[in-house]
Structures are given as C-alpha cells and as structure tokens.
Design a protein around this motif. Sequence first.
Motif, PDB file in Angstrom:
ATOM      1  N   SER A 169      19.904 -13.371 -25.004  1.00  0.00           N
ATOM      2  CA  SER A 169      20.250 -14.204 -26.164  1.00  0.00           C
ATOM      3  C   SER A 169      20.995 -15.448 -25.680  1.00  0.00           C
ATOM      4  CB  SER A 169      21.127 -13.419 -27.142  1.00  0.00           C
ATOM      5  OG  SER A 169      20.430 -12.320 -27.657  1.00  0.00           O
ATOM      6  N   GLY A 223      10.383 -13.526 -29.812  1.00  0.00           N
ATOM      7  CA  GLY A 223      11.623 -12.765 -29.792  1.00  0.00           C
ATOM      8  C   GLY A 223      11.381 -11.302 -30.097  1.00  0.00           C
ATOM      9  N   GLY A 234      16.286 -20.757 -29.259  1.00  0.00           N
ATOM     10  CA  GLY A 234      15.695 -21.119 -30.542  1.00  0.00           C
ATOM     11  C   GLY A 234      16.360 -22.300 -31.209  1.00  0.00           C
ATOM     12  N   THR A 287      14.561 -15.336 -32.264  1.00  0.00           N
ATOM     13  CA  THR A 287      15.147 -15.330 -30.915  1.00  0.00           C
ATOM     14  C   THR A 287      16.634 -14.989 -30.897  1.00  0.00           C
ATOM     15  OG1 THR A 287      15.345 -17.732 -31.168  1.00  0.00           O
ATOM     16  CG2 THR A 287      13.496 -16.915 -29.888  1.00  0.00           C
ATOM     17  N   GLU A 292       8.144 -12.017 -25.632  1.00  0.00           N
ATOM     18  CA  GLU A 292       9.500 -11.604 -25.269  1.00  0.00           C
ATOM     19  C   GLU A 292       9.846 -12.142 -23.889  1.00  0.00           C
ATOM     20  OE1 GLU A 292      13.047 -10.406 -24.465  1.00  0.00           O
ATOM     21  OE2 GLU A 292      12.238 -10.156 -26.499  1.00  0.00           O
ATOM     22  N   LYS A 293      11.023 -12.773 -23.762  1.00  0.00           N
ATOM     23  CA  LYS A 293      11.414 -13.403 -22.492  1.00  0.00           C
ATOM     24  C   LYS A 293      11.855 -12.383 -21.446  1.00  0.00           C
ATOM     25  CE  LYS A 293      15.244 -15.776 -22.349  1.00  0.00           C
ATOM     26  NZ  LYS A 293      16.316 -16.739 -22.687  1.00  0.00           N
TER      27      LYS A 293
END
Length: 425
Positions: free
Chosen positions: A186, A14, A190, A176, A37-38
């Motif tokens: 978001s 995250g 998580g 996250t 990081e996504k």
Amino acid sequence: MGKFLETFDVAVIGGGPAGIMAAGRAAELGAKVILLEKNKTLAQKLLLTGNGRCNLTQNQLDNRKFVKKIGLNGKFLFSSLSRFGPKKTMQFFKSKNLLLKIEEDERVFPKSDCAKDVLKILQKYLETQKVKIFYEADIINFKLKNKQIKKIKLVLSKAKGLKNGIIQARNYIIATGGKSYPITGSTGDGYQWLKKMGHTIIDIAPALVPIKIKENWIKDLQGLSFKNIAINIFQNNKKKVTYFGEMIFTHFGLSGPIILNASKEIGEFLKKGKVEIKIDFKPTLNFQQLDEQLQNDFQRNANKNFENYLCKLFPKKMISIIIKLLEINANKKINAITKEERKNLINFLKETKISVLGLMGYDQAIITSGGINLKEVDSKTMRSKIIDNLFFAGEILDLDGPTGGYNLQICWSTGYTAGTYASIK
C-alpha cells in the motif's frame, strides 16, 4: 521481453479485500474479469487485520448506526450498505463454510481466529468465478481518451524475465488502498494516477494509528494494557473529547482501541498546537467517590506498606514508577499517608497527564484517512463522475471508520457495488 494484449469486460486494479470482492462480484454476474495485483500474493494487508485474526465486519445490522460511526462522510455508504451490508457479508462467508463468532463490541471474527481462512475463501471465490489474476503487475500508465480509460500499459515480473503489454477493458475498478502498512504494497500509487486523471485527493494521513508521548516513564510500561479506562483529550486547557475503552502502553507511547480511534482527532488537534491527554483509570468514580473509597481502603489496610497497597490498584510493573512520580516512600505505612499524599494518588488515578508528541507513521497505521473526493464519485454505483468507465472500491475513497470491523465492511460494500455496476454492458 515479450509483449501481450488482452481484452476484458472489467479490469480490477488492487488485490485486497475491496478488489477481490469487486472482481468476484463482476465475474459472478457474467463479466470476463482480470485482477491486477502488484504483489506476489493477494490481500497481504488482510492477513494483518485484527492481529492476524481478521475482524471481518461489525454485527451491526442498522445501517444508520453504522453510517454514524463513520462520521461526516458516512452517508455516502447508505446505498452500498443497503446492497451488501454486515448481514449479507456474514451470509456470504457462512455460505462458503466459514464459521463465525461475535465477540465484545459486536466484532465478527472467523471462529478459527485465522485471517488465512478468510483469504482462502476469497481466493476460492475468484477461482470459482474464473477471474484471471496477474501477479507482480506493475502499471506504467493509463491511456485516456474522451473521458474514458482506453487501455493500461503494464509490466509483469516473472521468474523467466520481464513481460510487458496492454490490458484493455470496457470498465476499470481501482481498489489500490491507501498508504498504511506500505510493507504490504500500500504505497499510494492510486492517488497519483487519479490526480493525473483529474480527480481531487482529499488530504491523506495515517489513521487508527498509535501516538508518541513525551514522558520517558511511559516506555517502562511497555506491554501493559488497561480495560475500561477513559482518556480525556485537552488543548489549551480545554477538554475536547473523551474516549472510553482499552489502552496499551508501548515503548514510544500509547496504542490500543481507544487510542487508535482517537488518533484522527488528535492529529487534527496537533495542527493547531499542543495536545495533552489525561488518563482516567477510574472513570466510573468521581473525585469525591474515589476519595471516600481510598479512605475506607486506608482504614482496612492501615498497617500495610504503601508499595504493597498499590498492588490493589495497579499491575506490579507499574508500582515503582507510581512511587517515583508521587514521591512517596515505598515502605511508608498506609496510616502514615498524609491527606496531601492521598490527594496526589487520587489525581494520578483520575488525571495522569501526558503530552502528545505526534502520531506514528503509515508503517503503523491501520488505515489511511482522506482519499478520493466523494463528490466526484456516484455513491449508488461507485462510478467516477470524471472518467466514465472508472469505478472505485475500498480505502482509496475518502472513507474511514473506527476499529471493530467497520473499515473491512467498507471494502466489502463498496467492492460489491463497484463490481455489480462495472459488469453491466
């Protein structure tokens, strides 16, 4: 599709404010750190805070007062705040040449009013501490054994194609966030991971969120804001709570600081039945004082039309709506206004009644309430009490506060703490 295996001291999942602080702090203490990081960039949600100005923290140096603002779960923060509270947060950014300013209600902003300047400093912090960053990191699963995370399986989306592999670390930090502003990434991932690991997730809900109102005339006031007003929240004709401050009318209902701060309680009340709000446009005057003031005003403005007189009390955009609601002729002279009509005006000023339909969703919520049960987290270290090498930081915890920099400070404090203890060998 190539495969890879990399090993680190700390893996942070995250890349928001909490994750960045955790990663930077762990690396600062000598740990080899990876930040997953996504998204394609870091801290997308940070750029939205404070309407793009980034309300960094609250210039409230008394930890007890800060904790009280958070509510029932606030005591959990004492250790983290003592380690890295608002004062140290301000020192951190000042030491990196970010000029700060303090505004109304002790809110702290960058002097530039630009959240991008804050992000640049955080990115430089990671770069200086040699934190490795994987962007577009899609985590597939966690491998657990003997109450520890052994590895993470993930896929990286690259321009050249997909690349999958394994990340191994001595310790892991999940930061996250929640589900608010899903457009920023978001999406509550998580929570699902942690449920599978045995953690309890306290009911999540949108928080610091605008509210929807039943009355149709509200939409005609879109964009109007009022400072120094009060809202009294009622259920079953009983006043539950009062908030004082600034409110904004929207096309769907109400927003602004007092509405956002009241939204969590309004959400709880709605679970039990209908909720009404009475807006008090003149909270510093009681009914009798306001009546006396209006009578004096009426004498001084006896020959004015009612419509023109209302301009002394309300913005022009609101006048036609008030006239319609009160059913008083716009051209009626003030000296012809009856006692009953004057009382109706007073009631509107003191008790404009509106019905709450509900809260807006996660797409408009600033934060998410609920999250990891704090009983399952060591408040001194942010370490999981269920998974030995797992730590937490930020909004994923069951912690949320009012507007004004409190929620970002929770990220800084818990991120710093998690990074500190995750770096220990």
